[in-house]
Each structure stands twice: as C-alpha cells, then as structure tokens.
Scaffold this motif. Sequence first.
Motif, PDB file in Angstrom:
ATOM      1  N   ALA A 187      11.943   5.965  -5.684  1.00  0.00           N
ATOM      2  CA  ALA A 187      11.608   7.392  -5.656  1.00  0.00           C
ATOM      3  C   ALA A 187      10.162   7.608  -6.109  1.00  0.00           C
ATOM      4  O   ALA A 187       9.443   8.451  -5.553  1.00  0.00           O
ATOM      5  N   THR A 188       9.728   6.860  -7.108  1.00  0.00           N
ATOM      6  CA  THR A 188       8.338   6.952  -7.570  1.00  0.00           C
ATOM      7  C   THR A 188       7.382   6.441  -6.497  1.00  0.00           C
ATOM      8  O   THR A 188       6.351   7.064  -6.208  1.00  0.00           O
ATOM      9  N   TYR A 189       7.761   5.329  -5.875  1.00  0.00           N
ATOM     10  CA  TYR A 189       6.878   4.670  -4.906  1.00  0.00           C
ATOM     11  C   TYR A 189       6.632   5.522  -3.658  1.00  0.00           C
ATOM     12  O   TYR A 189       5.491   5.635  -3.196  1.00  0.00           O
ATOM     13  N   VAL A 190       7.673   6.105  -3.098  1.00  0.00           N
ATOM     14  CA  VAL A 190       7.508   6.797  -1.810  1.00  0.00           C
ATOM     15  C   VAL A 190       6.635   8.041  -1.924  1.00  0.00           C
ATOM     16  O   VAL A 190       5.992   8.443  -0.940  1.00  0.00           O
ATOM     17  N   ASN A 191       6.576   8.647  -3.116  1.00  0.00           N
ATOM     18  CA  ASN A 191       5.758   9.855  -3.279  1.00  0.00           C
ATOM     19  C   ASN A 191       4.464   9.610  -4.037  1.00  0.00           C
ATOM     20  O   ASN A 191       3.726  10.551  -4.325  1.00  0.00           O
ATOM     21  N   CYS A 192       4.184   8.328  -4.377  1.00  0.00           N
ATOM     22  CA  CYS A 192       2.931   8.012  -5.068  1.00  0.00           C
ATOM     23  C   CYS A 192       1.739   8.355  -4.169  1.00  0.00           C
ATOM     24  O   CYS A 192       1.748   8.073  -2.967  1.00  0.00           O
ATOM     25  N   GLU A 193       0.718   8.938  -4.758  1.00  0.00           N
ATOM     26  CA  GLU A 193      -0.441   9.375  -3.981  1.00  0.00           C
ATOM     27  C   GLU A 193      -1.411   8.231  -3.699  1.00  0.00           C
ATOM     28  O   GLU A 193      -2.166   8.274  -2.719  1.00  0.00           O
ATOM     29  N   THR A 194      -1.428   7.193  -4.519  1.00  0.00           N
ATOM     30  CA  THR A 194      -2.340   6.051  -4.325  1.00  0.00           C
ATOM     31  C   THR A 194      -1.602   4.766  -4.640  1.00  0.00           C
ATOM     32  O   THR A 194      -1.876   4.124  -5.663  1.00  0.00           O
ATOM     33  N   ARG A 195      -0.686   4.380  -3.790  1.00  0.00           N
ATOM     34  CA  ARG A 195       0.110   3.185  -4.055  1.00  0.00           C
ATOM     35  C   ARG A 195      -0.765   1.944  -4.055  1.00  0.00           C
ATOM     36  O   ARG A 195      -1.615   1.762  -3.182  1.00  0.00           O
ATOM     37  N   SER A 196      -0.526   1.057  -5.031  1.00  0.00           N
ATOM     38  CA  SER A 196      -1.341  -0.151  -5.140  1.00  0.00           C
ATOM     39  C   SER A 196      -0.880  -1.211  -4.158  1.00  0.00           C
ATOM     40  O   SER A 196       0.309  -1.384  -3.924  1.00  0.00           O
ATOM     41  N   GLY A 197      -1.835  -1.898  -3.551  1.00  0.00           N
ATOM     42  CA  GLY A 197      -1.536  -3.054  -2.718  1.00  0.00           C
ATOM     43  C   GLY A 197      -0.778  -2.754  -1.460  1.00  0.00           C
ATOM     44  O   GLY A 197      -0.226  -3.649  -0.841  1.00  0.00           O
ATOM     45  N   SER A 198      -0.718  -1.495  -1.028  1.00  0.00           N
ATOM     46  CA  SER A 198       0.089  -1.168   0.145  1.00  0.00           C
ATOM     47  C   SER A 198      -0.668  -1.356   1.441  1.00  0.00           C
ATOM     48  O   SER A 198      -0.093  -1.351   2.515  1.00  0.00           O
ATOM     49  N   GLY A 199      -2.004  -1.470   1.378  1.00  0.00           N
ATOM     50  CA  GLY A 199      -2.790  -1.606   2.592  1.00  0.00           C
ATOM     51  C   GLY A 199      -3.082  -0.278   3.246  1.00  0.00           C
ATOM     52  O   GLY A 199      -3.809  -0.197   4.208  1.00  0.00           O
ATOM     53  N   ASP A 200      -2.504   0.818   2.714  1.00  0.00           N
ATOM     54  CA  ASP A 200      -2.784   2.150   3.280  1.00  0.00           C
ATOM     55  C   ASP A 200      -2.827   3.139   2.134  1.00  0.00           C
ATOM     56  O   ASP A 200      -2.145   4.143   2.131  1.00  0.00           O
ATOM     57  N   GLU A 201      -3.671   2.852   1.098  1.00  0.00           N
ATOM     58  CA  GLU A 201      -3.791   3.690  -0.075  1.00  0.00           C
ATOM     59  C   GLU A 201      -3.948   5.155   0.327  1.00  0.00           C
ATOM     60  O   GLU A 201      -4.788   5.519   1.124  1.00  0.00           O
ATOM     61  N   GLY A 202      -3.110   5.996  -0.236  1.00  0.00           N
ATOM     62  CA  GLY A 202      -3.188   7.419   0.049  1.00  0.00           C
ATOM     63  C   GLY A 202      -2.391   7.819   1.256  1.00  0.00           C
ATOM     64  O   GLY A 202      -2.197   8.995   1.496  1.00  0.00           O
ATOM     65  N   GLY A 203      -1.907   6.870   2.056  1.00  0.00           N
ATOM     66  CA  GLY A 203      -1.119   7.206   3.224  1.00  0.00           C
ATOM     67  C   GLY A 203       0.293   6.706   3.088  1.00  0.00           C
ATOM     68  O   GLY A 203       0.571   5.853   2.258  1.00  0.00           O
ATOM     69  N   LEU A 204       1.192   7.204   3.929  1.00  0.00           N
ATOM     70  CA  LEU A 204       2.592   6.836   3.757  1.00  0.00           C
ATOM     71  C   LEU A 204       2.982   5.637   4.603  1.00  0.00           C
ATOM     72  O   LEU A 204       3.768   4.800   4.190  1.00  0.00           O
ATOM     73  N   PHE A 205       2.446   5.529   5.809  1.00  0.00           N
ATOM     74  CA  PHE A 205       2.867   4.467   6.711  1.00  0.00           C
ATOM     75  C   PHE A 205       1.655   3.702   7.241  1.00  0.00           C
ATOM     76  O   PHE A 205       0.530   3.882   6.804  1.00  0.00           O
ATOM     77  N   GLY A 206       1.924   2.823   8.223  1.00  0.00           N
ATOM     78  CA  GLY A 206       0.834   2.136   8.892  1.00  0.00           C
ATOM     79  C   GLY A 206       0.353   0.890   8.187  1.00  0.00           C
ATOM     80  O   GLY A 206      -0.814   0.536   8.267  1.00  0.00           O
ATOM     81  N   ALA A 207       1.227   0.204   7.464  1.00  0.00           N
ATOM     82  CA  ALA A 207       0.813  -1.016   6.767  1.00  0.00           C
ATOM     83  C   ALA A 207       0.452  -2.104   7.776  1.00  0.00           C
ATOM     84  O   ALA A 207       1.093  -2.274   8.798  1.00  0.00           O
ATOM     85  N   THR A 208      -0.597  -2.855   7.477  1.00  0.00           N
ATOM     86  CA  THR A 208      -1.019  -3.942   8.351  1.00  0.00           C
ATOM     87  C   THR A 208      -0.265  -5.213   8.006  1.00  0.00           C
ATOM     88  O   THR A 208       0.393  -5.312   6.977  1.00  0.00           O
ATOM     89  N   ALA A 209      -0.423  -6.228   8.868  1.00  0.00           N
ATOM     90  CA  ALA A 209       0.228  -7.513   8.600  1.00  0.00           C
ATOM     91  C   ALA A 209      -0.317  -8.129   7.315  1.00  0.00           C
ATOM     92  O   ALA A 209       0.414  -8.741   6.540  1.00  0.00           O
ATOM     93  N   ALA A 210      -1.610  -7.955   7.088  1.00  0.00           N
ATOM     94  CA  ALA A 210      -2.205  -8.491   5.860  1.00  0.00           C
ATOM     95  C   ALA A 210      -1.604  -7.837   4.631  1.00  0.00           C
ATOM     96  O   ALA A 210      -1.395  -8.476   3.598  1.00  0.00           O
ATOM     97  N   ALA A 211      -1.301  -6.532   4.748  1.00  0.00           N
ATOM     98  CA  ALA A 211      -0.718  -5.822   3.609  1.00  0.00           C
ATOM     99  C   ALA A 211       0.654  -6.352   3.277  1.00  0.00           C
ATOM    100  O   ALA A 211       1.043  -6.421   2.115  1.00  0.00           O
TER     101      ALA A 211
END
Length: 394
Positions: free
Chosen positions: A47-71
């Motif tokens: 619940a904390t992760y999905v609404n975090c505004e700047t998730r660490s290490g996600s490959g799409d900081e500030g965004g919800l989707f669109g993670a790359t393969a590297a991420a």
Amino acid sequence: MLFSDIVGHDDTKQTLVRAVQTNHLAHALLFDGRAGSANLALALALATYVNCETRSGSGDEGGLFGATAAALEAPLSDGCGRCSSCMKMSRLVHPDLHMVYPVANLGKGKNTSEAVLPEWRKFLIDNPYRTLSDWLDATGGENKQGNIAAEEARNILQKLSLKAYEGAYKIMLIWLPELMNVASANALLKVLEEPPERTLFLLVTNQPDKLLVTILSRAQRVAVRNFTDTEVATHLRQTLNLDETRARRLAYLTDGNLAQALKMGQTKSDDTVGDQHAWFADWMRACYRQDLNWLVKQADQFDALPKDRQKGLFDYSLRLCRDLFLFQQGATQLLRLPDDELKFVQNFGKILRPDLIDRMVGDLNEAAYHIERNARPKMVLLDLSLTFARLIKN
C-alpha cells in the motif's frame, strides 16, 4: 511500513514490486498466511509502495508504470519513506487508505472499524505482526468475539464510491475477512465483481477456507510463508536487543510465529509455552490416573480463563498430538520440541495407539468449535476429560 522493514520474504516482495512495475497488479490480492506471519506487514508495504511519489530503484521515479528491463534487474524497489504519501502511510493517515478489521461489540457505538480507528493505528504502528487476540486485548474486548459487522458493508461501499484524493490508488485493506458476517461478505463480493476504477483491495487472511468461494475466485492469492528460525531470531535481536541464545530459543519454540515470539521476548522468561505444556501434561496424567476430582477442579479453572487463552490451550494440545503421532511413526527428525516436551512425548507416546491420537484430535477440534460458538467452557473441558480418561483406560 516499507518492504525493507520486513525481514526475509525477498521473493514475495520482488513479485509484488514487479507486478506494479509491469502494470500486472490485480485489483484484489489475498495475502494468505497464518497468524504471526508477514501477511499484514506485506500488505501495508505494498500500500505504501503503490502510492509513493518517488519510489526508489523502480526505473520510473515519480511514475506508476513503464518499468524497463534494466529496472527489473535492479535491486529491490521500495517506497522512498520521505515523500508526503509515505509519511502519511507511516502514520496510517493517508486519505486514500481505508481499513476494515474485526471489532468486539463494546457498546456505545464502538462496533465498527471507524469507531476505534485511533486505537487501530497505534496498535499497528507499534507492531504490525499481531494477532486477533492481541487486538481484542488492546481494545478491552478480550472476553468477546471479534467480527466484521453488517454496518461495515455500507461503510465500504460509501468509501469506495469516492475518487482517489491524492494517490494513484484508493486502497481498501481488510484484515481477517473470514470474520465477516454474511451481509458484509456479500457486499464485498459485489464490489469485487465490479471494482471502482483505480481501486486496490488487499485482503489479509489467516483462514482462507472460511471465505466465500466466490470471493476467493476474484482475488489473486499471495502465499505468505512462515518466518524461518533465522528470520525470527534476527528480528528479535534487532527490535528487542535479545542475545543470540535467547533469540534462537524463542525462534525454535514459536515455529515461525513472529507475533508469539515478540510477545514471549518482552517477558522475562519463556513462560507462555511452558505454562501450556505443564497444563497439557498435568491434564493427560490426570486422565491416565482417572483422577476425577482433579479434572473437575481443572474444568473450573479453565472456565475462568479468557477465551483467547482457552483457545490457545486447545491449539497447543492439537500441536502436541501431532508431535505424538510423528513420534509413533518414527519421524522424530520433524519434531521441534525442547527437552522437557520431547521427553513427555516419548513417554506418553508409548501408551497411546495411533487410532487413539486420531480420535483425540477430532475431539479437540470439536471442543474448540464449541468454545468458539460460546458453549460453557467448563462443560466442554470436563466432557473432553471424561472422554479421554475412558479412551486411555480402554
């Protein structure tokens, strides 16, 4: 609660994180784990992760989707713990987080989740590895049964009819949905069939077999394993500053139940399990001796105990019957018992036939059911004692 706050369970954490990053997160997740597991903690971390505004290490900081393969190959992503959303989640005051949980009917309108929300927040913030009996004790309902009342159904529908206030998701976290009455369960089923947009249901259960089959079919199961001995010992050392020897012993005694390990670790000794073993051993010896006077006195004492303590004694009795059966089958390597309990199992197991243990397990389960349904504990235990005395004699 962040994923990094939970010891172990890296595979489950990674699965949840990748589901968010690849836009494959189901609208309803069922966190299935036994009491004392990490199921509630993992639900809160997600619940904390999905609404975090700047998730660490996600490959799409500030965004919800669109993670790359590297991420996806990067170290485990987590909530940042610093943004406005994470700070509110850490205090459980996020406006898009709604929580429903069992409540004992304490009168004066205190029979809904909303009525005891401040107590619930403090309860979880202090320790997310808790049990129903812990929660009832904390709210003064230790001698009552907790349930999710029909009024909660209306509250669920009302809260989910609103749009998300500031987060990407509205989150409905339901702790122990198996304690819903029929009206609440049917209302939940209806909203699961037609979920509102951008709504995430997190169901945290200890007994999924008690849920409606139709609810189970509409939620994606997240199997949460028990904590390992090493994980329990690590957590006890980090949170309670216990020495290595005592932390290892508590981990061994509680068999992956972190809630019980924390409770025992906060006392000066390991009395909880020791008292249960002494009670069961004395009970069986009195049944073997056919000491009716002692059994009647024991039933009177049992009648005065809190309901969760009565259930705990029956749970321990069932566990020791399992150990007796394993000993008789030669599977001693599977026994997880300290020396005094192991000695009792070895001695008592020599006088019991396997079919008698099977009968005892059935009778204990039936007795636990009657206690749950508010039968008089004194009569339940005395009837069980007389049955066991007769079986052992024959």
